[in-house]
Design a protein around this motif. Structure first.
Motif, PDB file in Angstrom:
ATOM      1  N   SER A   1       0.825  -1.208   0.000  1.00  0.00           N
ATOM      2  CA  SER A   1       0.000   0.000   0.000  1.00  0.00           C
ATOM      3  C   SER A   1       0.857   1.256   0.000  1.00  0.00           C
ATOM      4  O   SER A   1       0.585   2.208  -0.736  1.00  0.00           O
TER       5      SER A   1
ATOM      6  N   ARG B   1      -5.315   2.194  -7.521  1.00  0.00           N
ATOM      7  CA  ARG B   1      -4.238   1.802  -6.610  1.00  0.00           C
ATOM      8  C   ARG B   1      -4.716   1.833  -5.165  1.00  0.00           C
ATOM      9  O   ARG B   1      -4.332   0.995  -4.348  1.00  0.00           O
TER      10      ARG B   1
ATOM     11  N   SER C   1      -4.889  -1.316  -2.545  1.00  0.00           N
ATOM     12  CA  SER C   1      -4.312  -1.206  -1.213  1.00  0.00           C
ATOM     13  C   SER C   1      -5.319  -1.617  -0.145  1.00  0.00           C
ATOM     14  O   SER C   1      -4.996  -2.371   0.780  1.00  0.00           O
TER      15      SER C   1
ATOM     16  N   HIS D   1       5.046   4.900  -5.868  1.00  0.00           N
ATOM     17  CA  HIS D   1       4.782   4.603  -7.276  1.00  0.00           C
ATOM     18  C   HIS D   1       4.249   5.867  -7.957  1.00  0.00           C
ATOM     19  O   HIS D   1       3.188   6.382  -7.593  1.00  0.00           O
TER      20      HIS D   1
ATOM     21  N   LEU E   1       2.292   1.683  -3.540  1.00  0.00           N
ATOM     22  CA  LEU E   1       1.316   2.103  -4.541  1.00  0.00           C
ATOM     23  C   LEU E   1       0.843   3.537  -4.332  1.00  0.00           C
ATOM     24  O   LEU E   1       0.617   4.268  -5.310  1.00  0.00           O
TER      25      LEU E   1
END
Length: 244
Positions: free
Chosen positions: A104, A137, A141, A111, A107
């Motif tokens: 998580s 995302r 997560s 990211h 992301l």
């Protein structure tokens, strides 16, 4: 006649109630850490991404910490449990919490893919790829954290751990995940990751660091599209020549 009695490999030996369907499902959930290790190794081998390697290193350090904590605290498992070893903190809860929270954090915070084409492709065909949006995302997560909660709860249902042992395991996994995320962030800021990628062994293994700035589904897609356009062009040209 004097052979010693056979022993069970506790790595995959899970006790459950055969008449309880939910207990059976929980027994399968007990294999999630082993499955995640297989996924880690597969992704490292297939992608050669240093970010995945770093996450796996943190995962193993978290597991080593759990091993040490169990032998330091020495708290027994629930009385109705038939397994061996200490129960505080729950290794399953700590493992899946580290994984889900690390994923998580990556992301949502690290990211950062771009919808712009790389400089070397700007003069080629239009760049039509759209990175995975933040909302998607975020959904991944949340799903990973909920799944970790299900795995952790299953350890209580199977009587392998008390609720307190699972809660401490989740807390330890969360602390490890946040701490390792900070450490790897500092390693990136200080240039240690970039320096490591220039080492001979990293070059030999073809390690790379693209997944931070490249979309998760982008790797190789641009090359595939270019080859696809070439094949279509050759096929169309060949068809045109036959028509002439």
């Amino acid at each position: 006649m004097n052979d010693p009695p056979l022993a069970s490999l506790s790595l995959t030996h899970v006790h459950y109630n055969p008449v309880d369907r939910l207990s059976y499902i929980c027994a399968w959930l007990a294999l999630v850490p082993q499955a995640l290790c297989v996924i880690y190794v597969t992704l490292i081998w297939s992608t050669r991404e240093v970010e995945i390697l770093l996450m796996f290193a943190g995962q193993m350090a978290c597991e080593a910490l759990n091993w040490g904590l169990k032998r330091w605290i020495k708290e027994e498992r629930p009385r109705q449990m038939n397994g061996k070893g200490y129960g505080m903190p729950s290794s399953h809860a700590q493992f899946v919490t580290f994984f889900s929270l690390s994923l998580s954090l990556f992301l949502l915070l690290r990211h950062n893919p771009s919808s712009r084409p790389p400089p070397q492709t700007q003069q080629q065909q239009p760049y039509s790829h759209n990175p995975l949006p933040f909302t998607h995302r975020l959904a991944i997560s949340v799903l990973s954290i909920v799944s970790a909660g299900v795995v952790a709860t299953s350890r209580i249902y199977l009587n392998y751990h008390t609720p307190r042992q699972v809660m401490v395991g989740c807390f330890a996994g969360a602390v490890c995940a946040v701490g390792w995320f900070i450490v790897t962030g500092l390693l990136r800021r200080w240039g240690v990751v970039e320096w490591g990628l220039e080492l001979g062994i990293a070059r030999w293994a073809r390690m790379r660091d693209l997944v931070v700035e490249e979309d998760l589904v982008e790797g190789g897609w641009r090359r595939w599209e270019e080859r696809r356009r070439v094949r279509l062009r050759v096929r169309d040209d060949g068809g045109g020549k036959k028509g002439r």
